[in-house]
Design an enzyme around this catalytic site. Structure first.
Site, PDB file in Angstrom:
ATOM      1  N   ILE A 149      -4.851  -8.385  -2.686  1.00 38.97           N
ATOM      2  CA  ILE A 149      -4.179  -7.547  -3.680  1.00 38.97           C
ATOM      3  C   ILE A 149      -3.084  -6.687  -3.053  1.00 38.97           C
ATOM      4  O   ILE A 149      -2.233  -6.158  -3.763  1.00 38.97           O
ATOM      5  CB  ILE A 149      -5.188  -6.661  -4.448  1.00 38.97           C
ATOM      6  CG1 ILE A 149      -6.001  -5.786  -3.487  1.00 38.97           C
ATOM      7  CG2 ILE A 149      -6.102  -7.503  -5.286  1.00 38.97           C
ATOM      8  CD1 ILE A 149      -6.941  -4.829  -4.205  1.00 38.97           C
ATOM      9  N   GLU A 150      -3.104  -6.558  -1.732  1.00 42.53           N
ATOM     10  CA  GLU A 150      -2.052  -5.796  -1.065  1.00 42.53           C
ATOM     11  C   GLU A 150      -0.786  -6.625  -0.873  1.00 42.53           C
ATOM     12  O   GLU A 150       0.320  -6.160  -1.121  1.00 42.53           O
ATOM     13  CB  GLU A 150      -2.544  -5.285   0.292  1.00 42.53           C
ATOM     14  CG  GLU A 150      -3.508  -4.118   0.223  1.00 42.53           C
ATOM     15  CD  GLU A 150      -2.841  -2.831  -0.212  1.00 42.53           C
ATOM     16  OE1 GLU A 150      -1.596  -2.768  -0.193  1.00 42.53           O
ATOM     17  OE2 GLU A 150      -3.556  -1.889  -0.579  1.00 42.53           O
ATOM     18  N   SER A 151      -0.943  -7.855  -0.382  1.00 42.15           N
ATOM     19  CA  SER A 151       0.227  -8.645   0.036  1.00 42.15           C
ATOM     20  C   SER A 151       0.191 -10.089  -0.422  1.00 42.15           C
ATOM     21  O   SER A 151       1.119 -10.842  -0.113  1.00 42.15           O
ATOM     22  CB  SER A 151       0.317  -8.622   1.564  1.00 42.15           C
ATOM     23  OG  SER A 151      -0.841  -9.225   2.135  1.00 42.15           O
TER      24      SER A 151
ATOM     25  N   MET B  80       0.831  -1.188   0.000  1.00 39.12           N
ATOM     26  CA  MET B  80       0.000   0.000   0.000  1.00 39.12           C
ATOM     27  C   MET B  80       0.862   1.231   0.000  1.00 39.12           C
ATOM     28  O   MET B  80       1.811   1.349   0.748  1.00 39.12           O
ATOM     29  CB  MET B  80      -0.886  -0.026   1.255  1.00 39.12           C
ATOM     30  CG  MET B  80      -1.875   1.100   1.321  1.00 39.12           C
ATOM     31  SD  MET B  80      -2.678   1.150   2.927  1.00 39.12           S
ATOM     32  CE  MET B  80      -1.342   1.651   3.936  1.00 39.12           C
TER      33      MET B  80
ATOM     34  N   TYR C 285      -6.325  -0.860  -9.220  1.00 45.54           N
ATOM     35  CA  TYR C 285      -6.509  -1.334  -7.852  1.00 45.54           C
ATOM     36  C   TYR C 285      -7.952  -1.738  -7.564  1.00 45.54           C
ATOM     37  O   TYR C 285      -8.210  -2.846  -7.084  1.00 45.54           O
ATOM     38  CB  TYR C 285      -6.053  -0.248  -6.881  1.00 45.54           C
ATOM     39  CG  TYR C 285      -5.956  -0.708  -5.442  1.00 45.54           C
ATOM     40  CD1 TYR C 285      -4.849  -1.432  -4.997  1.00 45.54           C
ATOM     41  CD2 TYR C 285      -6.961  -0.412  -4.530  1.00 45.54           C
ATOM     42  CE1 TYR C 285      -4.746  -1.846  -3.684  1.00 45.54           C
ATOM     43  CE2 TYR C 285      -6.864  -0.820  -3.209  1.00 45.54           C
ATOM     44  CZ  TYR C 285      -5.761  -1.541  -2.790  1.00 45.54           C
ATOM     45  OH  TYR C 285      -5.659  -1.954  -1.493  1.00 45.54           O
TER      46      TYR C 285
END
Length: 483
Positions: free
Chosen positions: A158-160, A1, A261
């Protein structure tokens, strides 16, 4: 992020009202140039996939200890080798049927993200489906606490890629990818030894709090998760340039990664709900044994814990990912240690021995270091100060004279038969001959040799030597020599 919240949460409503105010000619020129660049960028419809979907985070997930230990192929499910194709109408129908309160529209960008998950990343999706059993209950509880839509639990995908130790090129860290400034703002501790961004529970509650604050500003979930990715300042700029407050209308004015995103978030929700229709088999997950937590009051290395409990360092590290140096820094402040229930009992039963072992390790390390650097004068302990105060003023002066080369004078007095009256006679009178500077303490209930050694500025090995102790066990009420 890449979120950079800074002070915008407090001032964003005012920024939206005052965004067109210009007070300086140079500022006008700068804004004009910036707007021209934005116009040029807005003319491009390109987008970037989120970083976690295109770098090594997905592959590293498969190499995590938890993945290797608790995830396995489900023999009852046979995956398809290729991704089946479906019509536009099928995707629209499936998205509309998902149990969400957030808008899940279909368009070409969303379709591109769905194809990424279901075709190129099929194997990684299998791992994420299995790993979700570890983390989704934590995410859901945090989101429920702040009364947020539960579909937000797929943001860490989707972040990590559900990797609790993932770190982006911008320094964002953890499942929810907090940058340092935002982590501090939401009371996550980050220092050389501890990084609470890597704590699944604490970071999840911080993320839920952050998302709740963003919704108070925008009142639109697509704008909220866009701001979560690129920061409120970028979303506010896109709103100002477009004159709109709808994500799909400000889309061309957003950074390229943020353009991908929200579509990636929609695709993640789709993948987690319709993986079976695409012939993807989730890995079977065996949940770890139940764990418990104990507060540690001493610096203890993972290797010491491993030696006592029999657990591998990889297991200890995976259960305590918040610690950055394979050590629980309990000496700074009481710190939690998480272990499986069976091994926790073993740790508690041997806690005194573990603390003693940890103290010896620190002392040995100091001995090595002290040969390489000049000694540092430290403040005496209260027991040392007490010992020094018992000396007579004359004895202290005599010791000073002895150190400064005046011992010869005292020897001369001794030869002349005046030792009883001279300065050297004070030693005989005070009973402070060899060993006369000894100090003793009374062992209190709960005391250990390591605790007494730490208070007295000495080592456990030295205490055992001068007290002729063969074991670490000591009885309360007993007096032991510390000097």
């Amino acid at each position: 992020m890449k979120s950079r919240l800074l002070l915008l949460l407090a001032f964003a409503p005012f920024a939206l009202c005052a965004q067109n105010v210009v007070t300086d000619t140079d500022d006008e020129d700068e804004i004009e140039v910036l707007e021209e660049e934005e116009e040029e960028e807005a003319s491009s419809e390109g987008f970037d996939f989120p970083e976690a979907l295109v770098d090594n985070n997905l592959d590293s997930l498969m190499n995590l200890y938890m993945s290797r230990t608790y995830l396995s192929t489900d023999g009852g499910c046979v995956p398809l080798k290729e991704n089946p194709t479906f019509s536009r109408e099928v995707y629209i129908d499936r998205l509309s049927r998902m149990p969400t309160v957030m808008e899940m529209p279909y368009n070409d960008v969303v379709r591109s993200c769905i194809d990424l998950y279901m075709a190129r990343l099929r194997r990684q999706v299998s791992y994420m489906l299995g790993a979700s059993n570890f983390y989704m209950p934590i995410f859901e509880q945090a989101l429920e606490t702040y009364n947020l839509p539960l579909e937000l639990k797929y943001l860490p995908i989707i972040e990590s890629a559900l990797n609790p130790t993932a770190t982006s090129h911008a320094g964002a860290c953890g499942l929810w990818q907090f940058i340092l400034s935002t982590a501090k703002m939401y009371h996550l501790e980050v220092n050389s030894l501890v990084d609470e961004r890597r704590d699944p529970v604490k970071s999840s509650y911080a993320a839920a709090h952050f998302l709740s604050d963003l919704y108070k500003i925008y009142g639109d979930w697509n704008l909220v998760i866009a701001a979560y990715n690129c920061g409120p300042e970028n979303v506010n700029r896109a709103i100002r340039r477009s004159g709109e407050r709808d994500y799909w209308k400000i889309y061309p004015y957003l950074p390229k990664e943020t353009r991908g995103y929200v579509p990636a978030f929609i695709a993640a929700n789709y993948a987690m709900n319709y993986y079976c229709e695409h012939g993807i088999c989730p890995l079977a997950s065996k949940l770890p044994a139940k764990t418990d937590t104990v507060m540690v009051h001493q610096n203890i290395s993972f290797s010491t814990i491993s030696a006592v409990t029999g657990l591998s360092i990889d297991m200890i590290r995976s259960l305590n990912s918040v610690y950055r140096r394979d050590m629980v820094p309990g000496l700074t402040k009481p710190s939690p240690l998480r272990l499986p229930m069976a091994e926790m009992s073993r740790f508690i039963d041997n806690e005194d021995s573990i603390y003693a072992m940890a103290s010896r390790q620190v002392f040995k390390r100091s001995e090595v270091e002290i040969t390489d650097v000049a000694p540092i004068r430290t403040q005496p302990s209260r027991y040392e100060r007490s010992s020094k105060n018992t000396r007579s003023g004359k004895a202290a002066k005599n010791e000073k004279n002895s150190r400064s080369g005046k011992a010869g004078k005292n020897s001369k007095n001794e030869k002349g038969g005046k030792a009883a009256k001279g300065k050297g006679g004070n030693k005989g009178k005070g009973g402070k001959g060899k060993g006369g500077n000894s100090s003793y303490v009374t062992v209190k209930k709960g005391d250990t040799l390591s605790a007494i050694a730490r208070r007295s500025g000495t080592s456990v090995a030295n205490l055992k030597k001068i007290n002729n102790l063969s074991k670490d066990n000591i009885r309360s009420g007993k007096k032991i020599r510390v000097k």
